[in-house]
Write an enzyme that holds these catalytic residues in place. Structure first.
Site, PDB file in Angstrom:
ATOM      1  N   HIS A 149       0.845  -1.195   0.000  1.00  0.00           N
ATOM      2  CA  HIS A 149       0.000   0.000   0.000  1.00  0.00           C
ATOM      3  C   HIS A 149       0.882   1.248   0.000  1.00  0.00           C
ATOM      4  O   HIS A 149       1.885   1.297   0.713  1.00  0.00           O
ATOM      5  CB  HIS A 149      -0.915  -0.009   1.229  1.00  0.00           C
ATOM      6  CG  HIS A 149      -2.018   1.006   1.166  1.00  0.00           C
ATOM      7  ND1 HIS A 149      -1.825   2.330   1.465  1.00  0.00           N
ATOM      8  CD2 HIS A 149      -3.338   0.889   0.833  1.00  0.00           C
ATOM      9  CE1 HIS A 149      -2.970   2.986   1.335  1.00  0.00           C
ATOM     10  NE2 HIS A 149      -3.898   2.134   0.945  1.00  0.00           N
ATOM     11  N   GLU A 151       0.563   4.149   1.307  1.00  0.00           N
ATOM     12  CA  GLU A 151       0.747   4.803   2.610  1.00  0.00           C
ATOM     13  C   GLU A 151       1.815   4.092   3.419  1.00  0.00           C
ATOM     14  O   GLU A 151       2.665   4.741   4.055  1.00  0.00           O
ATOM     15  CB  GLU A 151      -0.567   4.832   3.390  1.00  0.00           C
ATOM     16  CG  GLU A 151      -0.419   5.526   4.733  1.00  0.00           C
ATOM     17  CD  GLU A 151      -1.648   5.429   5.617  1.00  0.00           C
ATOM     18  OE1 GLU A 151      -1.475   5.397   6.855  1.00  0.00           O
ATOM     19  OE2 GLU A 151      -2.775   5.373   5.091  1.00  0.00           O
TER      20      GLU A 151
END
Length: 337
Positions: A149, A151
């Site tokens: 991901h 993030e």
């Protein structure tokens, strides 16, 4: 697109009334809060303002937010999405997405003389600062999140030598730390609250001295949307979550709905993706949307359901969100100039 320009409510949409969870009848329960959070709204408006101030093209590293409709609409307006900063021509303008980037990405942009607008969600920035703080204090940092991901990549990139990613229960078994008295857990902001705490409990069994983050890392919007789904799921034969497959918080809403008692739950980007077979034998349909979903897509789904007899909509409210974030300082400075 943004909360300032959410689109037009489709003709024929049902009337929405606010109440507690009603009993019986062919109905729709509409979760509130749902849709855009403050960080997503800020990021989308940032790209729209960049287009207004500088004109097309505006480059964006990765997707500005994880939503197909938002990305395609911005692409039609002249936004060019790239996977890496190296794909942006030297000297051009690039916007960093709401998910955040690592210091290495900032450094590469500077080397290429790129003009940058950092649309990282302030709540993600908070976690980056926590990584820096505890890395300076020589802690081992266990970052609970999903591998790959954006993030997580940006957060771990703040101190790659001190951060270990913990995604699955198997990852817990693999964790090794230098000093069990100096280890802390942090998390991706868009996780399931229940799943995260399950992973924390597993880590604490292994490291009893595990420290908690100074404040909750899972963002208020993620938590609020999960609470709203939990409040209505047990009443629902089917819960439809509007959101994209690469949206972590949207996928978590499907999982939360099923764990909270919904008979079935599905993730759809658009109303036309709903399989009418899902509605067989269904009386109560729950509807919600992920934190990167514009309200117009929810209204489209309600109109689609109304055409098929689900025109009685009750809004189930568990919180009222009033948080807003200022635009990135680069845009505020440019607007003043």
């Amino acid at each position: 697109m943004s909360s300032a320009s959410p689109g037009i409510t489709p003709a024929g949409s049902p009337t929405i009334t606010e109440s507690g969870v009603p009993a019986g009848g062919k109905r729709v329960l509409l979760a509130k809060p749902r849709g855009y959070c403050a960080g997503v709204d800020r990021a989308v408006i940032a790209v729209e303002k960049a287009l207004e101030l500088y004109g097309a093209p505006v480059y964006v590293r990765k997707e500005i937010v994880h939503n197909r409709h938002v990305v395609e609409t911005l692409r039609e307006r002249g936004v060019i999405f790239v996977d890496e900063t190296s794909e942006v021509p030297e000297g051009e303008l690039v916007v960093f997405s709401a998910h955040g980037v690592s210091p290495a990405v900032h450094a590469e942009a500077a080397e290429r003389n790129l003009r940058t607008i950092d649309a990282t969600c302030p709540l993600v920035t908070k976690v980056h600062k926590e990584v820096n703080r505890f890395a300076k204090d020589d802690y081992d940092i266990l970052l609970i999140g999903h591998e790959g991901h954006e993030e997580v990549e940006g957060t771990a990139g703040e101190a790659p030598d001190k951060v270990q990613l913990v995604d699955t229960a198997e990852d817990v078994d693999k964790v090794e730390v230098r000093d069990p008295s100096k280890v802390i857990w942090l998390s991706q902001t868009t996780l399931s609250v229940d799943e995260t705490m399950e992973r924390v409990d597993q880590l604490r069994d292994k490291f009893p001295g595990l420290a908690d983050p100074p404040s909750d890392d899972i963002c208020y919007a993620t938590t609020n949307r999960q609470v709203a789904v939990k409040a209505m799921a047990a009443e629902c034969d089917l819960v439809l979550v509007v959101g994209s497959t690469n949206s972590s918080n949207s996928k978590r809403l499907v999982e939360v709905a099923l764990k909270a008692g919904a008979r079935a739950s599905h993730l759809v980007d658009f109303a036309h993706e709903v399989d009418e077979a899902w509605l067989e034998g269904v009386e109560t349909v729950g509807v919600t949307s992920g934190a990167s979903v514009p309200e117009v897509l929810v209204m489209d789904l309600l109109a689609w359901l109304a055409e098929r007899g689900w025109d009685n909509v009750d809004e189930v409210t568990t919180a009222n969100e009033k948080i807003a974030f200022a635009l990135p300082h680069e845009l505020r400075k440019a607007a003043k100039a």
